[in-house]
Design an enzyme around this catalytic site. Structure first.
Site, mmCIF file in Angstrom:
data_model
loop_
_atom_site.group_PDB
_atom_site.id
_atom_site.type_symbol
_atom_site.label_atom_id
_atom_site.label_comp_id
_atom_site.label_asym_id
_atom_site.label_seq_id
_atom_site.Cartn_x
_atom_site.Cartn_y
_atom_site.Cartn_z
ATOM 1 N N GLU A 41 0.899 -1.165 0.000
ATOM 2 C CA GLU A 41 0.000 0.000 0.000
ATOM 3 C C GLU A 41 0.932 1.209 0.000
ATOM 4 O O GLU A 41 1.608 1.481 1.000
ATOM 5 C CB GLU A 41 -0.872 -0.031 1.263
ATOM 6 C CG GLU A 41 -1.728 1.203 1.434
ATOM 7 C CD GLU A 41 -2.342 1.303 2.839
ATOM 8 O OE1 GLU A 41 -2.753 0.264 3.415
ATOM 9 O OE2 GLU A 41 -2.397 2.427 3.366
ATOM 10 N N ARG A 45 1.693 10.036 1.004
ATOM 11 C CA ARG A 45 2.257 10.971 1.977
ATOM 12 C C ARG A 45 3.486 11.646 1.383
ATOM 13 O O ARG A 45 4.129 12.451 2.044
ATOM 14 C CB ARG A 45 2.652 10.232 3.264
ATOM 15 C CG ARG A 45 1.444 9.673 3.989
ATOM 16 C CD ARG A 45 1.818 8.876 5.213
ATOM 17 N NE ARG A 45 0.732 7.969 5.525
ATOM 18 C CZ ARG A 45 0.763 7.052 6.466
ATOM 19 N NH1 ARG A 45 1.836 6.928 7.214
ATOM 20 N NH2 ARG A 45 -0.275 6.268 6.676
ATOM 21 N N LYS A 129 -10.888 -1.017 6.617
ATOM 22 C CA LYS A 129 -9.653 -0.980 7.416
ATOM 23 C C LYS A 129 -10.089 -0.686 8.860
ATOM 24 O O LYS A 129 -11.062 0.042 9.071
ATOM 25 C CB LYS A 129 -8.791 0.154 6.855
ATOM 26 C CG LYS A 129 -7.573 0.524 7.658
ATOM 27 C CD LYS A 129 -6.716 1.504 6.846
ATOM 28 C CE LYS A 129 -5.606 2.072 7.688
ATOM 29 N NZ LYS A 129 -4.554 2.724 6.902
HETATM 30 C C1 3PG Z 1 -0.926 3.549 8.485
HETATM 31 O O1 3PG Z 1 -0.881 4.632 8.043
HETATM 32 O O2 3PG Z 1 -1.725 2.715 8.050
HETATM 33 C C2 3PG Z 1 -0.066 3.319 9.649
HETATM 34 O O3 3PG Z 1 0.909 4.313 9.708
HETATM 35 C C3 3PG Z 1 0.570 2.001 9.730
HETATM 36 O O4 3PG Z 1 0.677 1.791 11.074
HETATM 37 P P1 3PG Z 1 2.000 1.230 11.728
HETATM 38 O O5 3PG Z 1 3.088 2.188 11.353
HETATM 39 O O6 3PG Z 1 1.704 1.227 13.208
HETATM 40 O O7 3PG Z 1 2.213 -0.134 11.187
#
Ligand code: 3PG
Length: 216
Positions: A41, A45, A129
């Site tokens: 994914e 950003r 999600k």
């Molecule tokens: C996201 O944006 O989906 C999260 O930043 C992922 O979360 P994690 O960094 O805790 O795995």
């Protein structure tokens, strides 16, 4: 289930990645494929997101590449144009969901409450999600939500690591787990692709172990 749901259920892990330089995209994709997690994914950003999606899908057509942190309809367009096969958003924005539905691309918006789940159901979604998973009750919350929302499947993300991954994967209503632990930004930026392959292999082995224990 859509074909993309089925592929996510097969892979069961969605590496959430932030790529600053598109030239890192191919190396990262190769590292994930070699590690047995042919999925990413790519978050919007950074300005390199769309180009990274394009480079990953061109180099590894067998890989399932989606776009994450999609907050605007223009990003949906850019993601589709680059070859993204699914869209993920941190929250549930009906405008984004409807736009993706119009464009025919699967969308997995983030939910954290029963009210947001009901909005998702109203929009015709069957997979969402669950974000941020750990701070919103983690596996316990997912178990509790399976009571009233029997058909709904979740893609928990946020706070998942090898420490708790298998607990999530064992839940019947968990389609796949997302997270940044497999391809952390610093490892992408420093080109530590062999380490990313190692982390992907470890996750793939955990998926296989849960699958094996379910079958018996
Ligand atoms: C996201 O944006 O989906 C999260 O930043 C992922 O979360 P994690 O960094 O805790 O795995």
């Amino acid at each position: 289930m859509s074909i993309i749901d089925e592929r996510l259920e097969e892979i069961r892990i969605v590496p959430v990645v932030k790529i600053e330089r598109a030239e890192d995209a191919k190396g990262l994709a190769g590292a994930l494929v070699r590690g047995g997690i042919p999925c990413a994914e790519v978050t919007f950003r950074t300005d390199a997101a769309a180009q990274s999606i394009r480079l990953m899908s061109e180099a590894y057509p067998e890989m399932l590449v989606g776009a994450g942190t999609v907050l605007k309809t223009g990003q949906v367009d850019a993601a589709i144009e680059a070859g993204a096969e699914f869209i993920v958003s941190p929250g549930l924005n009906p405008k984004i969901v409807r736009y993706c539905q119009e464009k025919g691309i699967p969308v997995y918006p983030g939910v954290a409450t029963a009210s947001e789940i009901e909005q998702a159901l109203e929009l015709g979604l069957s997979v969402v999600k669950f974000f941020p998973a750990e701070v919103n009750g983690g596996v316990k919350a997912i178990k509790a939500l399976s009571g009233p929302y029997i058909q709904l499947r979740f893609m928990p993300t946020g706070g998942i690591s090898p420490r708790n991954l298998q607990d999530y994967l064992r839940q019947k209503n968990v389609l796949a787990c997302g997270g940044s632990w497999i391809a952390p930004t610093d490892k992408i930026e420093s080109g530590c692709f062999a380490e990313i392959t190692g982390l992907a292999r470890e996750a793939a082995a955990m998926v296989a172990a849960v699958r094996g224990s379910r079958a018996v």
